[in-house]
Scaffold this active site. Sequence first.
Site, PDB file in Angstrom:
ATOM      1  N   LYS A   1      -7.945 -15.122  16.257  1.00 51.12           N
ATOM      2  CA  LYS A   1      -8.176 -14.738  14.857  1.00 51.12           C
ATOM      3  C   LYS A   1      -9.617 -14.339  14.570  1.00 51.12           C
ATOM      4  CE  LYS A   1      -4.434 -17.688  13.098  1.00 51.12           C
ATOM      5  NZ  LYS A   1      -4.055 -18.403  14.328  1.00 51.12           N
TER       6      LYS A   1
ATOM      7  N   GLU B   1       0.839  -1.203   0.000  1.00 49.97           N
ATOM      8  CA  GLU B   1       0.000   0.000   0.000  1.00 49.97           C
ATOM      9  C   GLU B   1       0.870   1.247   0.000  1.00 49.97           C
ATOM     10  OE1 GLU B   1      -3.303   2.401   2.698  1.00 49.97           O
ATOM     11  OE2 GLU B   1      -2.845   0.315   3.160  1.00 49.97           O
TER      12      GLU B   1
ATOM     13  N   ASP C   1       2.090 -14.210  12.767  1.00 56.02           N
ATOM     14  CA  ASP C   1       0.929 -14.804  12.093  1.00 56.02           C
ATOM     15  C   ASP C   1       0.040 -13.667  11.585  1.00 56.02           C
ATOM     16  OD1 ASP C   1      -1.361 -16.103  11.278  1.00 56.02           O
ATOM     17  OD2 ASP C   1      -1.411 -17.478  12.977  1.00 56.02           O
TER      18      ASP C   1
ATOM     19  N   HIS D   1      -2.697  10.124  -1.610  1.00 56.98           N
ATOM     20  CA  HIS D   1      -2.902   8.794  -2.185  1.00 56.98           C
ATOM     21  C   HIS D   1      -2.878   8.847  -3.709  1.00 56.98           C
ATOM     22  CE1 HIS D   1      -3.831   5.710   0.918  1.00 56.98           C
ATOM     23  NE2 HIS D   1      -3.834   6.782   1.680  1.00 56.98           N
TER      24      HIS D   1
END
Length: 585
Positions: free
Chosen positions: A397, A265, A473, A571
């Site tokens: 998660k 990004e 993770d 951006h």
Amino acid sequence: MEATRLSSGKPVHDLKPRKEVSLDEDPTKASDALPLPLHLTNAVFFTLFFSVVYFLLSRWREKIRTSTPLHVVTFSEIVAIIAFFASFIYLLGFFGIDFVQSLVFRPTPDVWISEDEEEEENEVLLRKEDARKVPCGQALDCALPPLPPQAPVVAAQKVFDEKPVTVLTEEDEEIIKSVVAGTTPSYSLESKLGDCKRAAAIRREALQRLTGKSLSGLPLEGFDYESILGQCCEMPVGYVQIPVGIAGPLLLNGKEFSVPMATTEGCLVASTNRGCKAIHLSGGATSVLLKDGMTRAPVVRFGTAKRAADLKLYLEDPNNFETISIVFNRSSRFGRLQSIKCAIAGKNLYMRFTCSTGDAMGMNMVSKGVQNVLDFLQTDFPDMDVLGISGNFCSDKKPAAVNWIEGRGKSVVCEAIIKGDVVRKVLKTSVESLVELNMLKNLTGSAMAGALGGFNAHAGNIVSAVFIATGQDPAQNVESSHCITMMEAVNDGNDLHVSVTMPSIEVGTVGGGTQLASQSACLNLLGVKGASKEVPGANSRTLATIVAGAVLAAELSLMSAIAAGQLVKSHMKYNRSSKDVATKA
């Protein structure tokens, strides 16, 4: 003199009769037509070229800033454009064409043997002949031999790209055919071959044949496949490349850290870097570790709710905690049971175990300890039916209120006081604007959306980037990104107090992806590679505070960009590709 060619032994024509001009003569050169000496002419055109380029870039930048159409040009710009093309054509003609010709019309590397008394003279003649703009010297009978025809590449497999394809051995070809036919399981290649890289290459080729799809853009070479066997990834066919940027230095608790961020990004690293600069100029940030404990919550079922309640009361009785701790702690020298909290749903009991795990993230460690306790409880509660080692009361998660309230992994709060001058000069906004925007966006807006742990601008961006770079993770970004960002005007409204509170950062510096070469290098950059030799768990706790510090910097920068109305502009500048990918396969 008769000169002989070493490679073939064939005689060639005598050099002397071919000499038609004296070496003392000065033949006419193309550069003689220039009004100035060659080096001065080159200097003039070099200066002209770079001057007009700088002028045009400055003008076009000013037009973009003032929203003036680029095709509207002034007389001075027209002159500059003409000068640009003129100087470019000259430089291209002088350097480019001559360079290409030197490559295309390179003389043959023949080695000549001549008599001693004529060696120097003939060497000069050869240099003079080689300098001519023809494939070989006109005076020498040494035409370039025709290149041998290139043998076609014959391969049994389908070639999907233009890159050289490694031709597999006959044995590999047989294995590929057996994998394609289904007689050899793809997952068994590593154990059968004993060579992880070879197994990956065979599996990759078999996959391409089965699917008819190319994997040419997925690299295979340059990776240690032995390092992931049995712990990181099964049935590999290559690896994905993600660029790593550096934000910082982040001044945190009196120490500077260069924070590695793996992301695709645009603007993310640049924005975080700006936040680090603002924090550094204001004296740095401070972080505090509030909790450190990984959780696992199995679910068990009884015949009645009363029996489930009996076990709940037994586990929560302080008199039984020491006995259970001894059983739990047998699983590891680092895993130490901290607490047990239970919840009942009818006949089902959920037991949430929390334990310290040293420098490991600790999921496997706590799971082994829980299994020990379940086996121990079967003696006194034989009617207990264990349904699962994880009953989602952990919770791993997934966004969950229990993690937001009780914490999981490392619970960290990080704060900084940003000086008013820094807010105005570096962040390009004001303290009042930031405080108001934080209240309406991160607090009220998130509440309107029914957010769970998401009272922030983009904590997940930074957590994911640092997690991938350091071998964590990535899926645990879900709960690790739980964060509430607070902003308040202090010192009579002149300065800004900003903080992030993150109750469930799940990180480790040993195990899993942390041992891979690239991720290990990033951990080493932060000074937290491997297990701490002085204090068990110190490295993983430091990593958690760095994550919180990076989130603080990124929150500060993004909120400032939004407050100043710069988000879309930045951006468009850094997060938009100029390449036309519509035609890419």
